[in-house]
Every structure is written in C-alpha cells, then in structure tokens.
Design a protein around this motif. Sequence first.
Motif, mmCIF file in Angstrom:
data_model
loop_
_atom_site.group_PDB
_atom_site.id
_atom_site.type_symbol
_atom_site.label_atom_id
_atom_site.label_comp_id
_atom_site.label_asym_id
_atom_site.label_seq_id
_atom_site.Cartn_x
_atom_site.Cartn_y
_atom_site.Cartn_z
ATOM 1 N N VAL A 65 0.974 -1.250 -0.063
ATOM 2 C CA VAL A 65 0.040 -0.005 -0.088
ATOM 3 C C VAL A 65 0.938 1.204 0.022
ATOM 4 O O VAL A 65 0.448 2.197 -0.729
ATOM 5 N N TRP A 66 2.090 1.134 0.471
ATOM 6 C CA TRP A 66 2.766 2.258 0.387
ATOM 7 C C TRP A 66 3.366 2.877 -0.756
ATOM 8 O O TRP A 66 3.194 3.817 -1.209
ATOM 9 N N LYS A 67 3.528 1.732 -1.422
ATOM 10 C CA LYS A 67 4.026 1.908 -3.107
ATOM 11 C C LYS A 67 3.156 2.638 -3.847
ATOM 12 O O LYS A 67 2.877 3.463 -4.346
ATOM 13 N N HIS A 68 1.520 2.045 -3.627
ATOM 14 C CA HIS A 68 0.460 2.585 -4.236
ATOM 15 C C HIS A 68 0.222 3.979 -3.675
ATOM 16 O O HIS A 68 -0.326 4.754 -4.614
ATOM 17 N N LEU A 69 0.296 4.276 -2.609
ATOM 18 C CA LEU A 69 -0.132 5.562 -1.984
ATOM 19 C C LEU A 69 0.784 6.713 -2.686
ATOM 20 O O LEU A 69 0.660 7.838 -2.949
ATOM 21 N N LEU A 71 2.483 6.715 -5.433
ATOM 22 C CA LEU A 71 2.123 6.874 -6.882
ATOM 23 C C LEU A 71 0.857 7.493 -7.109
ATOM 24 O O LEU A 71 0.668 8.383 -7.816
ATOM 25 N N ASP A 72 -0.172 7.285 -6.137
ATOM 26 C CA ASP A 72 -1.516 7.950 -6.300
ATOM 27 C C ASP A 72 -1.366 9.381 -5.988
ATOM 28 O O ASP A 72 -1.717 10.358 -6.758
ATOM 29 N N LYS A 73 -0.734 9.713 -4.884
ATOM 30 C CA LYS A 73 -0.557 11.123 -4.584
ATOM 31 C C LYS A 73 0.489 11.935 -5.327
ATOM 32 O O LYS A 73 0.236 13.133 -5.568
ATOM 33 N N LEU A 74 1.273 11.313 -5.988
ATOM 34 C CA LEU A 74 2.288 11.993 -7.051
ATOM 35 C C LEU A 74 1.727 12.008 -8.413
ATOM 36 O O LEU A 74 2.324 12.493 -9.334
ATOM 37 N N HIS A 75 0.491 11.314 -8.593
ATOM 38 C CA HIS A 75 -0.281 11.449 -9.892
ATOM 39 C C HIS A 75 0.533 10.461 -10.904
ATOM 40 O O HIS A 75 0.539 11.031 -12.019
#
Length: 592
Positions: A65-69, A71-75
């Motif tokens: 989830v850390w990696k996914h978070l 990438l999501d916040k950095l668009h």
Amino acid sequence: MEDLGNRLKLMVKTFRRESHRLLQSERTTVHGADGMLMVLQLAMAEVNKQHGREFKVALSDVLMVWKHLLLDKLHLPPPSSAHLENYDLILEAYESFLKRSNTVDLVDICSMYKQLSPLDLNPEEPVSPIQLFEFLSGNIEPSELPDSSVPSTPCSKAKPCSSKVKMAVRRVFCSYLSLLVNSKNDLALALTLDVPSRSLGQQAFTDIKHAAHNNKTSLFLAVTSFVRAIQLGGKGYAPAESDPLRKHVKGLSDFVQFLDNLEEILGEIPDPSICGARLVTAIRAVLVKGRSSGDAVYAAAEETATELKERIRQLHQIQKQAVNGSGTGISPARPKIYAINHATAYGGRDTVKVLMAMLDEEALAPPWQNKADLLSEDQPVLNGAEGTCILTLFRSPEVSAGCSPEPLRNRVQSRLDLLQPKVRDRVIRSQFACTYKDEELPLNRVLEFPSTSQVPTCVHPAPKLKTTAAVDEQSCFDVEDGASDSPAKPTSKSPNKVQSGARRGAALGPRSANVQNTGAGLGSRKKADIQMQSKCNKRKQADSEQHGGSENQPPEKKRPISVKMSGNGTSRAAGKKKLIAGQGKLTSFFRV
C-alpha cells in the motif's frame, strides 16, 4: 540543474516561509519518509478494526500500500491495474491523522510548492514526481545525494552506519523538540510518553487515547488538561475518582512536569544557540539517568546530543547571516506595540524557528532501509521495559475473557501440584490423642450430644417445679418453727415428695449420655437431699449451743405481767408473736 538535496531543501524553505497563506497554523511540522510509513501502518490497522478484524496489519501489506500511496499522491500511473482492497478508506484515515496532528508529508509540500512560491519568480518544479518517488522509496542511496551549500544534517550522514539504538534515540530527541513546536503531534507524543520509563505502558496510552477521543482533542491536550485539573482544580473541578487516568497520575504528572521544564527553558533564554543546547542537554539527562557509561543507549545519547547542539548552532548562524546580509529568508517576528507582555508572549520565538528548520532537515533525511526494524516489535529497549512498536502502543490491550487456555507449562505444573501429596503441619496433641482421629468431631457425636441451641423449639418443656434445695430449705424452716403454737412438722421427706422428685427428674430427662437410667438419678438426688438436711441440722445445732437454744427460740422471757385492762374493759393477755426466720439470732446480737 541543481542537485536533489538542494532542491528538496529549497522546496521545504519555501513552504515554511509561505505556509501561512494556505495553512491555519504556522507551527505545522513535516513528516519524513519514516514518519509517513508509520502513519500509514496505523491507518491500515484502523481500517481493519473498523471491518471487525484485529488492530494489526502485515508488513508485506504495508509495503504494497505504501508504494501505491506514493504513486497515487504524485499522480503517477499505478504499477498494476489491480485495485487494492479498502484503499479509499486507508487514504482517508491517513489524511485524517495528518490533519488531526497538524502535520504534512513531503508529497503535500511538493504539491503545494507552486501555490506557495512567489508569483513574480514563476519557478519551475524543483523536484519531479519521479525523483521524489525514488527518494521516498529508498531507491536513491544516501551516498548519491550530493552536498549542498548548507551543511547537511548529521542524520543523513550517520544513518547508514548507525545502529538501531542510535536511530531510536535520535527519534526520541527530535520527538521531544517537535512537541515544543507542535503539541498536536500525536506520533511524537507516542514516542516520548514512556521514554524514559514513567510506568505509562499500553494501558495508560489507551486510556489517554479514549479521553482525547471523547473530548475531541489531541493526546497532548488530554494529558495536560487532566494533570492541570488535578493540580489546580480543587474538589469542585477535579476529575472524578472513576476516571481511568486516575491510575496513571504519577507518570502523567512527571511527563507534564518535564515538558514544563523544557517550555521554561525555551521562554527564558533568548539566544537560540544557548537555548537549544540547554534543551538538548535536558533531554539527554533524562535518557541517560541510571545508565552506565558502557550502555548502548548512554553512548547513543551522548553522540546524538553533541551532533544536535552543533547543528542548532550552525542553523542559528545561517539565519543571522540571512537576516543581516541580503535580507532574504525568514524575518524575525516583530512584537506588537500594543501587546502588554510582548516580551514574554514572543519569548523563544527565534529558538522555535531554529528548531523548525532542524526538524525540516530531519524530515529530508533518507528513509531507514530496514523497514522491519522500523515497523515491527523488535525496537530497541529505551524505557527499561519490553520493546514495543508504535502499532502495538496504539492497539488497545486485549481483555481476558477467561476462556483462553493457559500455557502448557502452567497446566503441567498445576497438575503435578495436585498429584503431589500434601504435607500436613504436625500439631501437638494431648496424651489422649489416640481417642480421636480428626480435629472436628464426627457427625454421630454431634447428633448424639446436641447443644442447647439445637433443641427443637416446637416441643413444650415440662413445667418447672421447685428445686430440691428450695424444698429442703422450706423443710428446715418448718422444723425451726416448731417452737411456735402450731404442731411440729416432720423433718424427713414424705413419700409424696420423693415421688414428685422422681417425676420431676423423669420429666426433665437425662442431661448427659453418662446417665444410664432414672433410678441412678433418683439415688443421687436422694443423697443430695440427705446431705442438705444434715447441713441444716448441724447449723441449727451450732446456733443452739452458742445461744443456749434454738435459733428461732426467743431469749429467756421475764415473768408474765399481770393482766392489763384495756379501754373497753376487756382484758387481753400478751400473747406470743410468731418470729420470722433469723429474728432470734439478730435479737441476741443487738442485745446490750
């Protein structure tokens, strides 16, 4: 193009200078990569608890989830098209924790940079999203970070070669300083509440967390308000006796007292270099108290205190040069003229700015490579108790339901204790100990010899008759009155009296099991009557020998006087009066 280290510091400086345009508080602190990962772990555990599961999460799930978070916040495009379970709830819990703690992360600073930068400069984005993702993920080695014009923080240089204990000690130092800057930082309070040991473990932290949730305040405010109410509230405003925090009054008071000492140092010393050194020295003193010089925590605290003092002094010199030279940078706050106690109200403001600059550099430090040491329960021991991680501290202690099986060792030992013969204490008994076996009387003896309280009350007792002593005394009185005009009564008992005594004995029944029959009781009663009668005869005989006659016989009378005439002309002879028992003895005693 500038190097990555300088661009990160420029981004954070711009945020610190212009943050008042977007944020309500100027004391908002920044979470680095390690802080972001710990907050994410707490958010995931909270979501699991909301769905009926335990307040825990696997390390592999946190890293995914850390990696996914990031990438999501950095668009940035996600690594795969697979959708994570409950990701929206995890992101919401993560952002809520940051907002509640008055903190931001490095990704938020990067996204706010364009809004906070001056409009006339119109700078380009200092750090690209790809570079920031690689930095936070730990793919860029610390050795690849180039040096900047500003001396780099000792944390970035010493972290790869430092031990696990030193990293934990440095985190505690920065958490105490962070509470002076931002008291709403719940993560900083969790790292310092029981370091050093104040007997404030998991149960105490859970009680504080519940109190803060009920009052909708931060953890620090829940602690300080409770301690202030205890100290200054009195009977009318003091917390109730049923308050769960009552059990931790001493530890919470020590924690608040130590923070008050730090606040006092911060407000009284105007020079940031001297004030910062005093603050670091006070924190070091409580960490090394009671430890030997060869202890790992002692050595780590000494080294960390020296590095932080030097870094605070350097940052103070840099800020002074920026203000006095080019006029750029953060200007010192100008006290308001109309403020009454402006010197006290703004005391320590320069020191707070230096501390915030140092904490921002700590947030820019590369992440800790060993994520298992950072998130697992194998943290080093700093408070003298078992090492626990942040996740275990935030988890509420399990309430024992009484149905969980005991450990195998305890069950085996309890079974062996039952099988082992019990050794009785040797009791000193009398020489007749052979007549009984147990300390208590057997049941048949208790039933055979009941006490008077066990006699049934429904049976009507026999009517009480005169006792033998009373009958014998009456017979003695009758014998003594033999000197009167009435005919003498026999001194021996009549057969009727003997029969009545026998009937009385049969009505009362035997009082002991030693009485075999009524005949034996009647014989003993006859003997008692004969003895009582003989005693009465001996007493009368002794009185008669002393006074020359019977006790009730009057003394020797004078010759009778001639007949006296009464008023009505009749003559009346002086008749004898019947004496009561003992009158003759009293008359002879008082005779002159």
